[in-house]
Write a protein that holds these residues in place. Structure first.
Motif, PDB file in Angstrom:
ATOM      1  N   ILE A  83       0.853  -1.189   0.000  1.00 36.72           N
ATOM      2  CA  ILE A  83       0.000   0.000   0.000  1.00 36.72           C
ATOM      3  C   ILE A  83       0.887   1.236   0.000  1.00 36.72           C
ATOM      4  N   LEU A  84       0.655   2.130  -0.964  1.00 38.49           N
ATOM      5  CA  LEU A  84       1.405   3.378  -1.062  1.00 38.49           C
ATOM      6  C   LEU A  84       0.555   4.484  -0.452  1.00 38.49           C
ATOM      7  N   PHE A  85       0.942   4.907   0.756  1.00 39.42           N
ATOM      8  CA  PHE A  85       0.164   5.885   1.522  1.00 39.42           C
ATOM      9  C   PHE A  85       0.847   7.246   1.474  1.00 39.42           C
ATOM     10  N   GLY A  86       0.129   8.262   1.024  1.00 35.77           N
ATOM     11  CA  GLY A  86       0.671   9.613   0.968  1.00 35.77           C
ATOM     12  C   GLY A  86       0.725  10.224   2.349  1.00 35.77           C
ATOM     13  N   ARG A  87       1.908  10.243   2.963  1.00 39.76           N
ATOM     14  CA  ARG A  87       2.030  10.713   4.345  1.00 39.76           C
ATOM     15  C   ARG A  87       2.082  12.242   4.441  1.00 39.76           C
ATOM     16  N   ARG A  88       2.343  12.902   3.307  1.00 42.36           N
ATOM     17  CA  ARG A  88       2.313  14.372   3.290  1.00 42.36           C
ATOM     18  C   ARG A  88       0.911  14.835   2.902  1.00 42.36           C
ATOM     19  N   ARG A  89       0.359  15.740   3.707  1.00 47.42           N
ATOM     20  CA  ARG A  89      -1.003  16.239   3.508  1.00 47.42           C
ATOM     21  C   ARG A  89      -1.991  15.065   3.420  1.00 47.42           C
ATOM     22  N   ALA A  90      -2.081  14.343   4.514  1.00 46.03           N
ATOM     23  CA  ALA A  90      -2.925  13.140   4.553  1.00 46.03           C
ATOM     24  C   ALA A  90      -4.388  13.446   4.280  1.00 46.03           C
ATOM     25  N   TYR A  91      -4.789  14.716   4.455  1.00 46.76           N
ATOM     26  CA  TYR A  91      -6.184  15.091   4.193  1.00 46.76           C
ATOM     27  C   TYR A  91      -6.547  14.953   2.712  1.00 46.76           C
ATOM     28  N   LEU A  92      -5.553  14.777   1.848  1.00 47.08           N
ATOM     29  CA  LEU A  92      -5.827  14.567   0.425  1.00 47.08           C
ATOM     30  C   LEU A  92      -6.314  13.140   0.148  1.00 47.08           C
ATOM     31  N   LYS A  93      -6.197  12.261   1.138  1.00 45.23           N
ATOM     32  CA  LYS A  93      -6.718  10.882   1.049  1.00 45.23           C
ATOM     33  C   LYS A  93      -6.109  10.114  -0.115  1.00 45.23           C
ATOM     34  N   LYS A  94      -4.775  10.082  -0.109  1.00 39.33           N
ATOM     35  CA  LYS A  94      -4.060   9.365  -1.157  1.00 39.33           C
ATOM     36  C   LYS A  94      -3.489   8.063  -0.603  1.00 39.33           C
ATOM     37  N   ALA A  95      -4.014   6.942  -1.061  1.00 39.19           N
ATOM     38  CA  ALA A  95      -3.520   5.619  -0.676  1.00 39.19           C
ATOM     39  C   ALA A  95      -3.974   4.631  -1.734  1.00 39.19           C
TER      40      ALA A  95
END
Length: 370
Positions: free
Chosen positions: A59-71
């Motif tokens: 799983i590639l989880f966007g840890r920067r600006r998590a409010y963008l809901k990127k995973a």
């Protein structure tokens, strides 16, 4: 079912690629679509400094600006940005196909946002993410849940593809019917001659009413669901009397007046009777132009180059009015309108199906992965 933390059933993969990276696809935050569980974009051979390695199924989880809901789940082996946390299910503790649904859900993103640090570009660390707790059934039940959730996801993806296909059908039909600008059956005119152009107004307290007569539309109200083209609701309303000259009749095409990027991204909306704020321009066709033809005409254009100004690019009536527009015979426009409206009805049906699909998925997550 047992209460677990993410760190008990999954791990952060910290593998790096120290050798030749030329054969690996690379993934940056810009390649992960917010809210989408599947990864659909990546680069090959791009010049970057990425070294973090991932494998198929991670799983590639966007840890920067998590409010963008990127995973998103990785469909292949590759290299990704340092702003992506690579999360991998621990064998015999969690079904890998279930992990994407644990990560790609609002509860987890809210948890991540609450533990992010930094003002301009907040980031969240794995040491905080791993403390996220949820209920997890036995392995056999996990596999069953994964089968059901992926079936729901596959259905959603299929209907989304169908909606896109309907959109492309309308576009191709528009080009086929009206793409020949030299057609002797078409006359050539301007937007200013064939349409009425109006700008919005600032909504004052004495203009507002609660009788629901005419919606007052702001630019933020134009964030409609995917493939939706109509807007007729709002949280604020104006009476017909107070709307005055800023009243836009049903069939107007509206788009933002400020911000060229918004115009470039095809933010055009059809409205029913409405009143708009100062940052919106409305274009209402006269007798020679059908609304659906006008909407498709604007959708086929990149208006970004018409915006003026360096700090906040703006668009005015004088920029739109001289635009050339072909005026096809009315019967041809009506033929196109029938297809346009049928496609929109189909997309509306698809949106309703997708709502039910999302509700079903949410219900399962709440029941089994509390």
């Amino acid at each position: 079912m047992a209460k677990v933390t993410l760190g008990e059933v999954a791990m952060e993969a910290r593998e790096t690629c120290k050798g030749d990276r030329s054969g690996f696809p690379t993934v940056g935050l810009e390649h992960i679509t917010p809210g989408e569980i599947r990864l659909s974009e990546y680069d090959v051979g791009s010049d970057n400094t990425f070294t973090k390695r991932f494998h198929e199924g991670d799983i590639l989880f966007g840890r920067r600006r998590a409010y963008l809901k990127k995973a998103a789940i990785a469909p292949f082996e590759g290299i990704c940005s340092g702003d992506i946390t690579v999360i991998r299910a621990i064998q015999d503790k969690m079904e890998p196909r279930l992990l994407p649904f644990v990560i790609q859900n609002d509860d987890f993103f809210d948890f991540a946002v609450g533990r992010s640090a930094g003002s301009l570009s907040p980031r969240v660390k794995w040491e905080h993410l791993k403390t996220y707790s949820f209920e997890l059934p036995e392995m056999d039940k996990q596999r069953e849940l994964a089968d059901v959730l992926w079936a729901i996801e596959d259905t959603r993806a299929a209907y989304q593809e169908l909606a896109v296909a309907m959109e492309e059908l309308v576009k191709s039909q528009f080009v086929e019917l009206f793409g020949d600008s030299k057609n002797p059956l078409f006359s050539v005119s301007t937007i200013g001659d064939e349409c009425i152009l109006k700008s919005g107004t600032t909504l004052s307290t004495d203009m507002e009413t609660d009788d629901g007569a005419i919606p007052y539309i702001k630019v933020s109200d134009m964030n409609l669901p995917q493939n939706s083209i109509y807007i007729n609701t709002s949280t604020r309303y104006v009476s017909r009397k107070n709307a005055g000259n800023t009243f836009l009749q049903k069939g107007s095409v509206i788009f933002p007046k400020r911000g060229a990027a918004i115009a470039t991204n095809k933010k055009r909306i059809l409205v029913h009777d409405t009143c708009c704020d100062l940052n919106i321009m409305g274009v209402l066709p006269k007798d020679n132009i059908r609304t659906t033809y006008l909407y498709s005409y604007f959708m086929s254009m990149d208006l970004g180059s018409l915006y003026n100004g360096s700090t906040v690019p703006q668009l005015n009536n004088k920029d739109i009015s001289p635009l050339k527009i072909s005026v096809p015979p009315m019967e041809l426009q009506i033929e196109f309108e029938r297809l346009f409206e049928q496609a929109d009805k189909s997309k509306l049906t698809i949106r309703e199906i997708l709502k039910k699909n999302a509700a079903m998925k949410l219900a399962i997550l709440r029941e089994y992965l509390k």
